[in-house]
Design a protein around this motif. Structure first.
Motif, mmCIF file in Angstrom:
data_model
loop_
_atom_site.group_PDB
_atom_site.id
_atom_site.type_symbol
_atom_site.label_atom_id
_atom_site.label_comp_id
_atom_site.label_asym_id
_atom_site.label_seq_id
_atom_site.Cartn_x
_atom_site.Cartn_y
_atom_site.Cartn_z
ATOM 1 N N LEU A 161 0.827 -1.218 0.000
ATOM 2 C CA LEU A 161 0.000 0.000 0.000
ATOM 3 C C LEU A 161 0.858 1.262 0.000
ATOM 4 N N LEU A 162 2.182 1.119 -0.195
ATOM 5 C CA LEU A 162 3.057 2.299 0.000
ATOM 6 C C LEU A 162 2.778 3.428 -0.963
ATOM 7 N N ARG A 163 2.355 3.119 -2.183
ATOM 8 C CA ARG A 163 2.143 4.207 -3.161
ATOM 9 C C ARG A 163 0.894 5.021 -2.829
ATOM 10 N N LYS A 164 0.001 4.416 -2.057
ATOM 11 C CA LYS A 164 -1.217 5.137 -1.684
ATOM 12 C C LYS A 164 -1.078 5.768 -0.288
ATOM 13 N N TYR A 165 -0.434 5.033 0.640
ATOM 14 C CA TYR A 165 -0.444 5.486 2.029
ATOM 15 C C TYR A 165 0.942 5.624 2.662
ATOM 16 N N GLY A 166 1.997 5.422 1.893
ATOM 17 C CA GLY A 166 3.340 5.531 2.473
ATOM 18 C C GLY A 166 3.707 4.275 3.253
ATOM 19 N N LEU A 167 4.660 4.451 4.161
ATOM 20 C CA LEU A 167 5.171 3.319 4.947
ATOM 21 C C LEU A 167 4.426 3.222 6.273
ATOM 22 N N ALA A 168 4.717 2.177 7.022
ATOM 23 C CA ALA A 168 4.132 2.049 8.367
ATOM 24 C C ALA A 168 4.435 3.300 9.195
ATOM 25 N N VAL A 169 5.687 3.795 9.147
ATOM 26 C CA VAL A 169 6.056 4.957 9.982
ATOM 27 C C VAL A 169 5.265 6.213 9.643
ATOM 28 N N ASP A 170 4.746 6.264 8.434
ATOM 29 C CA ASP A 170 3.971 7.449 8.055
ATOM 30 C C ASP A 170 2.571 7.403 8.655
ATOM 31 N N ASN A 171 2.270 6.336 9.344
ATOM 32 C CA ASN A 171 0.929 6.148 9.883
ATOM 33 C C ASN A 171 0.967 5.829 11.379
ATOM 34 N N CYS B 57 6.582 9.909 -2.761
ATOM 35 C CA CYS B 57 7.316 11.081 -3.228
ATOM 36 C C CYS B 57 6.695 12.373 -2.720
ATOM 37 N N LYS B 58 5.610 12.247 -1.975
ATOM 38 C CA LYS B 58 4.958 13.464 -1.472
ATOM 39 C C LYS B 58 5.354 13.752 -0.020
ATOM 40 N N ILE B 59 6.011 12.817 0.609
ATOM 41 C CA ILE B 59 6.425 13.011 2.008
ATOM 42 C C ILE B 59 7.863 13.518 1.983
ATOM 43 N N PHE B 60 8.113 14.637 2.669
ATOM 44 C CA PHE B 60 9.480 15.190 2.649
ATOM 45 C C PHE B 60 10.443 14.225 3.346
ATOM 46 N N ASP B 61 11.712 14.285 2.914
ATOM 47 C CA ASP B 61 12.682 13.325 3.456
ATOM 48 C C ASP B 61 13.035 13.582 4.928
ATOM 49 N N PHE B 62 12.640 14.749 5.458
ATOM 50 C CA PHE B 62 12.958 15.036 6.862
ATOM 51 C C PHE B 62 11.765 14.772 7.793
ATOM 52 N N GLU B 63 10.610 14.423 7.229
ATOM 53 C CA GLU B 63 9.424 14.259 8.085
ATOM 54 C C GLU B 63 9.572 13.109 9.064
ATOM 55 N N THR B 64 10.229 12.056 8.619
ATOM 56 C CA THR B 64 10.579 10.947 9.524
ATOM 57 C C THR B 64 12.063 10.662 9.287
ATOM 58 N N PRO B 65 12.730 9.901 10.137
ATOM 59 C CA PRO B 65 14.154 9.602 9.890
ATOM 60 C C PRO B 65 14.376 8.827 8.586
ATOM 61 N N PHE B 66 13.362 8.114 8.122
ATOM 62 C CA PHE B 66 13.468 7.351 6.871
ATOM 63 C C PHE B 66 13.541 8.341 5.704
ATOM 64 N N PRO B 67 14.694 8.449 5.002
ATOM 65 C CA PRO B 67 14.880 9.565 4.071
ATOM 66 C C PRO B 67 14.621 9.247 2.593
ATOM 67 N N PHE C 10 20.145 6.823 6.723
ATOM 68 C CA PHE C 10 19.321 7.971 7.145
ATOM 69 C C PHE C 10 19.654 9.280 6.446
ATOM 70 N N ASP C 11 20.676 9.276 5.627
ATOM 71 C CA ASP C 11 21.110 10.489 4.931
ATOM 72 C C ASP C 11 21.286 11.636 5.946
ATOM 73 N N LYS C 12 20.793 12.821 5.611
ATOM 74 C CA LYS C 12 21.040 13.967 6.515
ATOM 75 C C LYS C 12 20.319 13.817 7.851
ATOM 76 N N ASN C 13 19.316 12.983 7.910
ATOM 77 C CA ASN C 13 18.603 12.774 9.177
ATOM 78 C C ASN C 13 19.493 12.123 10.235
ATOM 79 N N PHE C 14 20.625 11.556 9.790
ATOM 80 C CA PHE C 14 21.499 10.878 10.748
ATOM 81 C C PHE C 14 21.949 11.844 11.844
#
Ligand code: FDA
Length: 510
Positions: free
Chosen positions: A164-174, A389-399, A478-482
Motif C-alpha cells: 500500500l506504500l504508493r497510496k499510504y506511504g510506509l508504516a512509519v507514516d501512519n 514522493c509526497k512526504i518530505f525526506d525530513f518528516e521521519t528519519p526514513f529519508p 538515514f542520509d542527513k537525518n542521521f
C-alpha cells in the motif's frame, strides 16, 4: 548509574521480583524460548553467543525492572526482540554479556473502527494485526508488509514497506502515538517523550532509543473489492525487456496501483538441474479488475496481463494470496503463524535506483540469477511514486523519498549450515551488490535500515564510536537525518545504554 559489577548472579538476584518471566540457562525451557523467535538460522549455531537470561514481560513494569537492573549491573546489554526478523540477528545476539527482552507476550491489539486507529503492542506480528483488523472491518487496512510473522516492534521502528506504500506511504507514516520505556526505566507517551524522540522512533531503526511497548497506528481505507494479478515471465517470455520497460512506467502509475517485481533465481527454480529465473510482476489495485486492466493496457500493454492472471477479492484475502502464492487454502488463521516461511539462513542487501538501468545491466542481473552456486535468490523490486514522493525526506528519519524510482532488496537463502556453503552464498550477494554499483544511488549509496546489513559499516565493538565512523553506515540508512538522530540519542540516552552494532551513537561521553 553504571557500575563495574557485571556478575550474572548479582544481576539475576536484582531481577528476583520478576523471576516468573525470566529464563536462564538452568531453566529447561531456556532454549525453546530463545529459539522460538530466531528467524535466521545463521545466528543460531552452537558457537553463537547466548544471553545470560531471556525476560518475557507480561507487564510494562517488568521492562522497567529489567532496565534498572541491567544498568545497575554494569555493562550488560539489552537486546529487545519483537518478532526476531532482524536480518543480522541483532535482537538476539550480542558479543558482550547480554539479556534478551522478548516482547512475545506483549502483543495485544485493540482496533477502534470508529476512529480508524489501533493500539498495537510491539510483540504483535504484522499478521496478527491484519487478522484483528479483518475481524472488525473489511474496509480498513494497515500499510504493512507481506510476511505475516514480522514483528510490529522492529517493522515500525525502521520504516515498514508494503503493497500500500504508493497510496499510504510506509508504516512509519501512519504512527500517531507510542508508549516507550527510556534508558532510565521511565514510561512515556508522545506528549511526555516530546516531538524529537517521537520523530526518532518512527524510522530511526530499532534498539537505539528505548523500548517501544506499543504504537497507536492510523488505519487506512481500502475498497471492498481489490484486484491482485500475478504474471510470471521467463526469459523466453521477454522478461528482460519487460523489466527494462517497467522502469519507465511503474512509478508513474495511478497511486491506487502497485506494480512490483519479484525476481527469483538460483537452484530453487531449476528445471532439469538448470536454473531458470522468473520475473513475477505482481499488481495490487485498490479497485476492480476491469479498471486495472484498462490502466495496464494503456500504460504497459507489453506485460499482457489478462483477466485470468487476476483475482478480485477483499484486501485481506489479497494479502493471503501474496503470502501463499495462490488463491487456494486461504484460511485467515495463516496470518497468526509466528514462524517465517523462509526457514533457514539468509542475508539481505538493499539499493535505491534513481535512473533507469540500461538493458545490459538487467542482462547482467539475469546472468547472476542463473548461478548454480546458490540455493535461493530473490530480488524484490519495489516501485516508488505516489505518496512516497509526497512526504518530505525530513518528516521521519526514513529519508528515501522523492527522486527514487524503485528500491531493490537482494536476498539469498540456504539451508545447510556448513561454513563453505555459507561463504558461497555470502559471496554471491556481495558480488551482485558490487556489480550494481554504477546503476544505483551514490554519495551515499542508500540502504534501508530494516534490511539490516553489517557489511556497510558498524560501530566500534568496544568503547565509543566516533561520529565519523558511524556516519559510514548512518548516512546510507538515514542520509542527513542521521545528524538529528545523533542529537536525539545524545539527549535521551547519554550513557549509550541501548546499543548494538548499528545503533545511533552519542556525540561524546557525558
Ligand atoms: P526483531 O525483533 O529482530 O527486531 C529488529 C530490530 O528492532 C532489532 O534491532 C531490535 O532490537 C529492535 N526492536 C525490536 N522490537 C523493538 C521495540 N519494541 N522497541 C525498540 N526496538 C525494538 N520489511 C519491510 O519493510 N517489508 C517487508 O515486507 C518485510 N518482509 C520481511 C520478511 C522476512 C522473512 C524478514 C526476515 C524480514 C522482512 N522485513 C520486511 C524486514 C523487517 O521489517 C525487519 O527485519 C524488522 O526489523 C523486523 O522486526 P521484528 O520485530 O520481527 O524483528
Amino acid at each position: 548509574v553504571a557500575s563495574s559489577n557485571n556478575k550474572p548472579q548479582a544481576f539475576l538476584q536484582c531481577l528476583s521480583s520478576i523471576s516468573k518471566v525470566i529464563y536462564s540457562p538452568i531453566n529447561s525451557s531456556y532454549f525453546s524460548v530463545l529459539d522460538f523467535s530466531i528467524q535466521n538460522l545463521r545466528f543460531s549455531k552452537p558457537e553463537t553467543p547466548k544471553p545470560i537470561a531471556i525476560i518475557t514481560p507480561i507487564h510494562v513494569s517488568q521492562i522497567q525492572v529489567a532496565i534498572i537492573c541491567s544498568r545497575t549491573h554494569g555493562s550488560l546489554q539489552i537486546r529487545t526482540r519483537s518478532g526476531g526478523h532482524d536480518f543480522e540477528g541483532l535482537s538476539y545476539v550480542a558479543h558482550h554479556p547480554f539479556i534478551i527482552l522478548d516482547l512475545i507476550n506483549l502483543r495485544s491489539i485493540s482496533i477502534d473502527v470508529k476512529n480508524n486507529t489501533a493500539w498495537v503492542q510491539s510483540g504483535a506480528t504484522v499478521g496478527e494485526l491484519y487478522y484483528k483488523i479483518a475481524e472488525k472491518s473489511r474496509s480498513l487496512a494497515f500499510p504493512a508488509g507481506v510476511c505475516p510473522s514480522v514483528g510490529i516492534g522492529g517493522f515500525v521502528s525502521g520504516g515498514g514497506y508494503g503493497y500500500l506504500l504508493r497510496k499510504y506511504g510506509l508504516a512509519v507514516d501512519n504512527v500517531l502515538d507510542a508508549y516507550l520505556v527510556d534508558a532510565n526505566g521511565e514510561v512515556h507517551d508522545r506528549e511526555s517523550m516530546g516531538e524529537d524522540l517521537f520523530w526518532a522512533i518512527r524510522g530511526g531503526g530499532g534498539g537505539s532509543f528505548g523500548i517501544v511497548v506499543a504504537w497507536k497506528l492510523r488505519l487506512v481505507l481500502v475498497p471492498e473489492t481489490v484486484t491482485i494479478c500475478i504474471s510470471n515471465k521467463t526469459v523466453k517470455d521477454g522478461a528482460i525487456d519487460l523489466i527494462y520497460e517497467w522502469q519507465y512506467v511503474a512509478d508513474k502509475l495511478d497511486e491506487n496501483l502497485y506494480l512490483g517485481i519479484l525476481l527469483n533465481g538460483g537452484n530453487i527454480s531449476s528445471e532439469g538441474g538448470k536454473p531458470n529465473p522468473t520475473a513475477s510482476f505482481i499488481s495490487l489495485f485498490l479497485g476492480k479488475a476491469n479498471k486495472l486492466l484498462s490502466i495496464l493496457n494503456k500504460t504497459f500493454p507489453q506485460l499482457g496481463v489478462t483477466k485470468k492472471d487476476c483475482t478480485q477479492t477483499s484486501w485481506i484475502e489479497s494479502a493471503l494470496i501474496v503470502i501463499n502464492g495462490s488463491p487456494t487454502n486461504n484460511s485467515l488463521r495463516t496470518l497468526l503463524n509466528r514462524k517465517s516461511q523462509s526457514v533457514g539462513s539468509f542475508k539481505i542487501k538493499s539499493d535505491y535506483v534513481q535512473q533507469p538501468m540500461p538493458l545490459d545491466a538487467i542482462k547482467g542481473i539475469w546472468e547472476r540469477l542463473k548461478s548454480q552456486d546458490v540455493k535461493a535468490t530473490t530480488l524484490d523490486i519495489v516501485p516508488y511514486g505516489g505518496k512516497m514522493c509526497k512526504i518530505f525526506d525530513f518528516e521521519t528519519p526514513f529519508p528515501h523519498r522523492a527522486g527514487n524510482l524503485y528500491m531493490i532488496g537482494y536476498l539469498v537463502g540456504w539451508e545447510n549450515q556448513s561454513k563453505e556453503i555459507e561463504e558461497r552464498h555470502l559471496s554471491w550477494i556481495r558480488e551482485i551488490y558490487n556489480y550494481m554499483t554504477p546503476f544505483v544511488s551514490k554519495f551515499p549509496r542508500a540502504a534501508y535500515v530494516n534490511y539490516r546489513d553489517l557489511d556497510i559499516g558498524t560501530n566500534t565493538e568496544y568503547g565509543k564510536t566516533s561520529h565519523d565512523q558511524a556516519s559510514i553506515w548512518g548516512f546510507k540508512y538515514f542520509d542527513k537525518n542521521f545528524n538529528r538522530l545523533v542529537h536525539v540519542k545524545t539527549k535521551v540516552d547519554p550513557y549509550d545504554f541501548f546499543r548494538h552494532e548499528q545503533s545511533i551513537p552519542i556525540l561524546s561521553p557525558p
